[in-house]
Scaffold this motif. Structure first.
Motif, PDB file in Angstrom:
ATOM      1  N   ARG A   9      16.299  92.942  49.106  1.00 27.09           N
ATOM      2  CA  ARG A   9      15.853  94.028  49.161  1.00 27.09           C
ATOM      3  C   ARG A   9      14.438  94.442  48.511  1.00 27.09           C
ATOM      4  NH1 ARG A   9      17.502  97.733  52.643  1.00 27.09           N
ATOM      5  NH2 ARG A   9      19.839  96.871  51.898  1.00 27.09           N
ATOM      6  N   VAL A  10      13.612  95.071  49.486  1.00 23.45           N
ATOM      7  CA  VAL A  10      12.125  95.507  49.007  1.00 23.45           C
ATOM      8  C   VAL A  10      12.370  96.966  48.220  1.00 23.45           C
ATOM      9  CG1 VAL A  10       9.966  96.107  49.782  1.00 23.45           C
ATOM     10  CG2 VAL A  10      11.055  94.240  50.907  1.00 23.45           C
ATOM     11  N   VAL A  11      11.780  96.702  47.050  1.00 22.10           N
ATOM     12  CA  VAL A  11      11.938  97.821  46.046  1.00 22.10           C
ATOM     13  C   VAL A  11      10.529  98.330  45.992  1.00 22.10           C
ATOM     14  CG1 VAL A  11      14.239  97.316  45.282  1.00 22.10           C
ATOM     15  CG2 VAL A  11      12.304  96.553  44.166  1.00 22.10           C
ATOM     16  N   VAL A  12      10.395  99.494  45.109  1.00 21.57           N
ATOM     17  CA  VAL A  12       9.184 100.121  44.748  1.00 21.57           C
ATOM     18  C   VAL A  12       9.393 100.356  43.113  1.00 21.57           C
ATOM     19  CG1 VAL A  12       7.644 102.162  44.857  1.00 21.57           C
ATOM     20  CG2 VAL A  12       8.518 101.131  46.930  1.00 21.57           C
ATOM     21  N   LYS A  13       8.546  99.945  42.558  1.00 18.55           N
ATOM     22  CA  LYS A  13       8.657 100.099  41.027  1.00 18.55           C
ATOM     23  C   LYS A  13       8.155 101.469  40.827  1.00 18.55           C
ATOM     24  CE  LYS A  13       8.176  97.751  37.665  1.00 18.55           C
ATOM     25  NZ  LYS A  13       7.876  97.213  36.715  1.00 18.55           N
ATOM     26  N   VAL A  24      10.571  92.505  45.482  1.00 18.65           N
ATOM     27  CA  VAL A  24      11.716  91.862  46.251  1.00 18.65           C
ATOM     28  C   VAL A  24      12.647  91.551  45.068  1.00 18.65           C
ATOM     29  CG1 VAL A  24      12.662  90.182  47.926  1.00 18.65           C
ATOM     30  CG2 VAL A  24      10.394  91.023  48.010  1.00 18.65           C
ATOM     31  N   VAL A  25      13.933  92.033  45.126  1.00 18.03           N
ATOM     32  CA  VAL A  25      15.080  91.893  44.477  1.00 18.03           C
ATOM     33  C   VAL A  25      15.564  90.142  44.617  1.00 18.03           C
ATOM     34  CG1 VAL A  25      17.336  92.382  43.544  1.00 18.03           C
ATOM     35  CG2 VAL A  25      15.811  94.090  44.235  1.00 18.03           C
ATOM     36  N   VAL A  26      15.375  89.496  43.601  1.00 18.21           N
ATOM     37  CA  VAL A  26      15.595  87.894  43.832  1.00 18.21           C
ATOM     38  C   VAL A  26      17.187  87.828  43.151  1.00 18.21           C
ATOM     39  CG1 VAL A  26      14.919  85.739  42.778  1.00 18.21           C
ATOM     40  CG2 VAL A  26      13.215  87.573  43.366  1.00 18.21           C
ATOM     41  N   ASP A  27      17.524  88.478  42.174  1.00 19.02           N
ATOM     42  CA  ASP A  27      18.854  88.307  41.627  1.00 19.02           C
ATOM     43  C   ASP A  27      19.303  89.619  41.146  1.00 19.02           C
ATOM     44  OD1 ASP A  27      21.323  87.018  40.774  1.00 19.02           O
ATOM     45  OD2 ASP A  27      20.171  85.786  39.086  1.00 19.02           O
ATOM     46  N   VAL A  28      20.560  89.742  40.901  1.00 19.15           N
ATOM     47  CA  VAL A  28      21.129  90.817  40.298  1.00 19.15           C
ATOM     48  C   VAL A  28      21.781  90.427  39.048  1.00 19.15           C
ATOM     49  CG1 VAL A  28      22.924  92.859  40.378  1.00 19.15           C
ATOM     50  CG2 VAL A  28      21.741  92.019  42.406  1.00 19.15           C
ATOM     51  N   VAL A  29      21.349  90.858  37.826  1.00 14.29           N
ATOM     52  CA  VAL A  29      21.760  90.369  36.477  1.00 14.29           C
ATOM     53  C   VAL A  29      23.204  91.188  36.457  1.00 14.29           C
ATOM     54  CG1 VAL A  29      21.009  90.188  34.014  1.00 14.29           C
ATOM     55  CG2 VAL A  29      19.363  90.104  35.828  1.00 14.29           C
ATOM     56  N   ASP A  30      23.048  92.342  36.275  1.00 12.29           N
ATOM     57  CA  ASP A  30      24.428  92.971  35.912  1.00 12.29           C
ATOM     58  C   ASP A  30      24.142  94.577  36.647  1.00 12.29           C
ATOM     59  OD1 ASP A  30      22.716  94.850  34.259  1.00 12.29           O
ATOM     60  OD2 ASP A  30      23.622  93.596  32.250  1.00 12.29           O
ATOM     61  N   LYS A  61      14.446  94.772  53.980  1.00 10.40           N
ATOM     62  CA  LYS A  61      15.232  93.679  53.607  1.00 10.40           C
ATOM     63  C   LYS A  61      14.556  92.409  53.985  1.00 10.40           C
ATOM     64  CE  LYS A  61      19.625  92.061  52.227  1.00 10.40           C
ATOM     65  NZ  LYS A  61      21.082  92.171  52.113  1.00 10.40           N
ATOM     66  N   VAL A  62      14.640  91.301  53.088  1.00 11.96           N
ATOM     67  CA  VAL A  62      13.959  90.024  53.735  1.00 11.96           C
ATOM     68  C   VAL A  62      15.120  88.792  53.086  1.00 11.96           C
ATOM     69  CG1 VAL A  62      11.836  90.467  53.366  1.00 11.96           C
ATOM     70  CG2 VAL A  62      12.784  89.395  51.422  1.00 11.96           C
ATOM     71  N   GLU A  63      15.267  88.023  54.165  1.00 11.45           N
ATOM     72  CA  GLU A  63      16.491  87.002  54.019  1.00 11.45           C
ATOM     73  C   GLU A  63      15.973  85.931  53.152  1.00 11.45           C
ATOM     74  OE1 GLU A  63      19.528  87.089  55.207  1.00 11.45           O
ATOM     75  OE2 GLU A  63      19.046  88.970  55.969  1.00 11.45           O
ATOM     76  N   ILE A  64      16.470  86.033  51.668  1.00 11.45           N
ATOM     77  CA  ILE A  64      16.285  84.952  50.644  1.00 11.45           C
ATOM     78  C   ILE A  64      17.661  84.685  50.130  1.00 11.45           C
ATOM     79  CG2 ILE A  64      13.919  85.542  50.469  1.00 11.45           C
ATOM     80  CD1 ILE A  64      14.756  86.993  47.625  1.00 11.45           C
ATOM     81  N   LYS A  65      17.543  83.659  49.343  1.00 11.80           N
ATOM     82  CA  LYS A  65      18.678  83.266  48.738  1.00 11.80           C
ATOM     83  C   LYS A  65      18.673  83.732  47.217  1.00 11.80           C
ATOM     84  CE  LYS A  65      17.549  78.532  47.746  1.00 11.80           C
ATOM     85  NZ  LYS A  65      16.817  78.621  46.582  1.00 11.80           N
ATOM     86  N   GLU A  71       7.527  81.077  46.247  1.00 17.81           N
ATOM     87  CA  GLU A  71       6.825  80.440  47.344  1.00 17.81           C
ATOM     88  C   GLU A  71       8.166  80.897  48.367  1.00 17.81           C
ATOM     89  OE1 GLU A  71       7.091  78.631  44.485  1.00 17.81           O
ATOM     90  OE2 GLU A  71       5.038  78.798  44.221  1.00 17.81           O
ATOM     91  N   GLU A  72       9.118  80.727  48.332  1.00 17.79           N
ATOM     92  CA  GLU A  72      10.240  81.129  49.164  1.00 17.79           C
ATOM     93  C   GLU A  72      10.287  82.669  49.492  1.00 17.79           C
ATOM     94  OE1 GLU A  72      13.902  77.953  48.263  1.00 17.79           O
ATOM     95  OE2 GLU A  72      13.478  79.695  46.858  1.00 17.79           O
ATOM     96  N   VAL A  73       9.875  83.252  48.786  1.00 21.31           N
ATOM     97  CA  VAL A  73       9.862  85.023  48.791  1.00 21.31           C
ATOM     98  C   VAL A  73       8.618  85.138  49.604  1.00 21.31           C
ATOM     99  CG1 VAL A  73       9.493  87.168  47.880  1.00 21.31           C
ATOM    100  CG2 VAL A  73      11.004  85.414  46.709  1.00 21.31           C
ATOM    101  N   ILE A  74       7.351  84.589  49.407  1.00 22.18           N
ATOM    102  CA  ILE A  74       6.364  84.610  50.442  1.00 22.18           C
ATOM    103  C   ILE A  74       6.837  84.213  51.837  1.00 22.18           C
ATOM    104  CG2 ILE A  74       3.916  83.835  50.822  1.00 22.18           C
ATOM    105  CD1 ILE A  74       3.678  83.704  47.853  1.00 22.18           C
ATOM    106  N   LYS A  75       7.243  83.283  51.823  1.00 24.32           N
ATOM    107  CA  LYS A  75       7.863  82.712  53.413  1.00 24.32           C
ATOM    108  C   LYS A  75       8.599  83.824  53.988  1.00 24.32           C
ATOM    109  CE  LYS A  75       6.953  77.767  52.325  1.00 24.32           C
ATOM    110  NZ  LYS A  75       7.675  76.529  52.256  1.00 24.32           N
TER     111      LYS A  75
END
Length: 103
Positions: A9-13, A24-30, A61-65, A71-75
């Motif tokens: 998900r693309v977010v704005v600070k 971009v959200v890379v991981d959900v911690v809790d 939203k972008v498709e990432i794991k 680098e993967e996020v930029i791609k």
């Protein structure tokens, strides 16, 4: 209001020195924290853990794991055609919340 915060998900600070920049959200911690990245070379947002009250999700939203590298996020951002969108700075909206209410 429930925030839809999921991986990619693309977010704005909305608070802090990076307020108004997109990431971009890379991981959900809790339930309170997520790991985001700009990446720094693209938007100026360093990879860091942030409180979900300090970000505002967008409809993009972008498709990432989970745990994707910068680098993967930029791609993924390039593949989604969102490079210029990510570079734009916005005036953050707190949906009527004040700084005191966020803390």
């Amino acid at each position: 209001m429930v925030k839809v915060i999921d991986i990619g998900r693309v977010v704005v600070k909305v608070l802090g020195r990076e307020a108004g920049r997109k990431a971009v959200v890379v991981d959900v911690v809790d339930e309170n924290y997520v790991l985001i990245t700009g990446p720094k070379t693209l938007t100026g947002v360093k990879r860091r853990r942030v409180n979900i009250n300090h970000i505002e999700p967008t409809d993009k939203k972008v498709e990432i794991k989970r745990g994707a590298s910068d680098e993967e996020v930029i791609k993924a951002v390039e593949a989604a055609g969102l490079v210029e969108y990510m570079r734009e700075r916005v005036k953050p909206k707190m949906l009527g919340l004040t700084k005191a209410e966020v803390k």
